[in-house]
Design a protein around this motif. Structure first.
Motif, short mmCIF file in Angstrom:
data_model
loop_
_atom_site.label_atom_id
_atom_site.label_comp_id
_atom_site.label_asym_id
_atom_site.label_seq_id
_atom_site.Cartn_x
_atom_site.Cartn_y
_atom_site.Cartn_z
N GLU A 1 -55.60 -37.49 19.05
CA GLU A 1 -55.66 -37.88 17.64
C GLU A 1 -56.32 -36.80 16.80
O GLU A 1 -55.88 -36.51 15.69
CB GLU A 1 -56.38 -39.21 17.48
CG GLU A 1 -55.56 -40.39 17.98
CD GLU A 1 -56.31 -41.70 17.97
OE1 GLU A 1 -57.57 -41.70 17.89
OE2 GLU A 1 -55.64 -42.75 18.07
N ASN B 1 -53.83 -33.99 16.38
CA ASN B 1 -52.79 -34.42 15.45
C ASN B 1 -53.29 -34.36 14.01
O ASN B 1 -52.56 -33.89 13.12
CB ASN B 1 -52.36 -35.85 15.81
CG ASN B 1 -51.07 -36.26 15.16
OD1 ASN B 1 -50.22 -35.44 14.87
ND2 ASN B 1 -50.92 -37.55 14.93
N GLU B 2 -54.52 -34.77 13.78
CA GLU B 2 -55.11 -34.71 12.44
C GLU B 2 -55.29 -33.26 11.98
O GLU B 2 -55.01 -32.93 10.82
CB GLU B 2 -56.45 -35.44 12.42
CG GLU B 2 -57.08 -35.48 11.04
CD GLU B 2 -58.37 -36.26 11.00
OE1 GLU B 2 -59.06 -36.19 9.96
OE2 GLU B 2 -58.71 -36.94 11.99
N SER C 1 -51.83 -31.93 11.07
CA SER C 1 -51.39 -32.60 9.84
C SER C 1 -52.08 -32.01 8.62
O SER C 1 -51.44 -31.74 7.60
CB SER C 1 -51.66 -34.10 9.92
OG SER C 1 -50.94 -34.69 10.97
N ASN C 2 -53.40 -31.79 8.72
CA ASN C 2 -54.16 -31.22 7.60
C ASN C 2 -53.74 -29.78 7.32
O ASN C 2 -53.56 -29.40 6.15
CB ASN C 2 -55.66 -31.27 7.88
CG ASN C 2 -56.20 -32.69 7.81
OD1 ASN C 2 -55.60 -33.57 7.20
ND2 ASN C 2 -57.33 -32.91 8.46
N GLY D 1 -49.06 -37.80 3.19
CA GLY D 1 -48.70 -39.19 3.33
C GLY D 1 -47.61 -39.70 2.42
O GLY D 1 -47.17 -40.83 2.58
N ARG E 1 -48.26 -37.60 9.10
CA ARG E 1 -48.90 -36.94 10.24
C ARG E 1 -47.89 -36.07 10.99
O ARG E 1 -46.69 -36.26 10.87
CB ARG E 1 -49.56 -37.96 11.17
CG ARG E 1 -48.57 -38.91 11.78
CD ARG E 1 -49.27 -39.94 12.66
NE ARG E 1 -48.30 -40.93 13.04
CZ ARG E 1 -48.32 -42.19 12.65
NH1 ARG E 1 -49.26 -42.60 11.85
NH2 ARG E 1 -47.40 -43.02 13.03
N TRP E 2 -48.42 -35.17 11.77
CA TRP E 2 -47.62 -34.24 12.54
C TRP E 2 -46.77 -34.94 13.59
O TRP E 2 -45.60 -34.69 13.74
CB TRP E 2 -48.56 -33.20 13.19
CG TRP E 2 -47.96 -32.42 14.31
CD1 TRP E 2 -48.34 -32.48 15.62
CD2 TRP E 2 -46.91 -31.47 14.26
NE1 TRP E 2 -47.58 -31.63 16.37
CE2 TRP E 2 -46.69 -30.98 15.56
CE3 TRP E 2 -46.12 -30.97 13.22
CZ2 TRP E 2 -45.72 -30.04 15.86
CZ3 TRP E 2 -45.16 -30.02 13.52
CH2 TRP E 2 -44.97 -29.57 14.83
N ASP F 1 -46.61 -38.57 16.59
CA ASP F 1 -47.20 -39.81 17.11
C ASP F 1 -47.90 -39.46 18.41
O ASP F 1 -47.41 -38.67 19.20
CB ASP F 1 -46.12 -40.86 17.39
CG ASP F 1 -45.53 -41.43 16.11
OD1 ASP F 1 -46.28 -41.57 15.12
OD2 ASP F 1 -44.33 -41.74 16.09
#
Length: 78
Positions: free
Chosen positions: A12, A15-16, A19-20, A26, A31-32, A34
């Motif tokens: 997680e 992934n964050e 994504s950032n 959003g 997010r990048w 699952d």
């Protein structure tokens, strides 16, 4: 497709981070990837980004592909 395998929190966090860095806010994409849970083991995976690496100490293992045991099988097919 390459994946990182590790704990739920490590996957997680990665992934964050991706994504950032990619600017997912959003509105369309939140997010990048699952985070996937292994059906039988206490392992999780997330898709690896080609140029973004996990933070030092994340303890994620990079694999080229997930092994077949990551896919649940229907008991009627066994």
């Amino acid at each position: 497709m390459s994946h990182y395998i590790g704990t739920k929190s490590s996957c997680e966090d990665y992934n964050e981070k991706v994504s950032n860095q990619l600017g997912f806010k959003g509105s369309i994409t939140a997010r990048w990837s699952d985070v996937r849970r292994h059906p039988e083991k206490s392992l999780f995976s997330v898709i690896a980004h080609a140029s973004i690496t996990p933070d030092e100490g994340a303890n994620l293992k990079l694999v080229e592909t997930l092994t077949p045991d990551w896919n649940e099988t229907d008991p009627s097919e066994v």
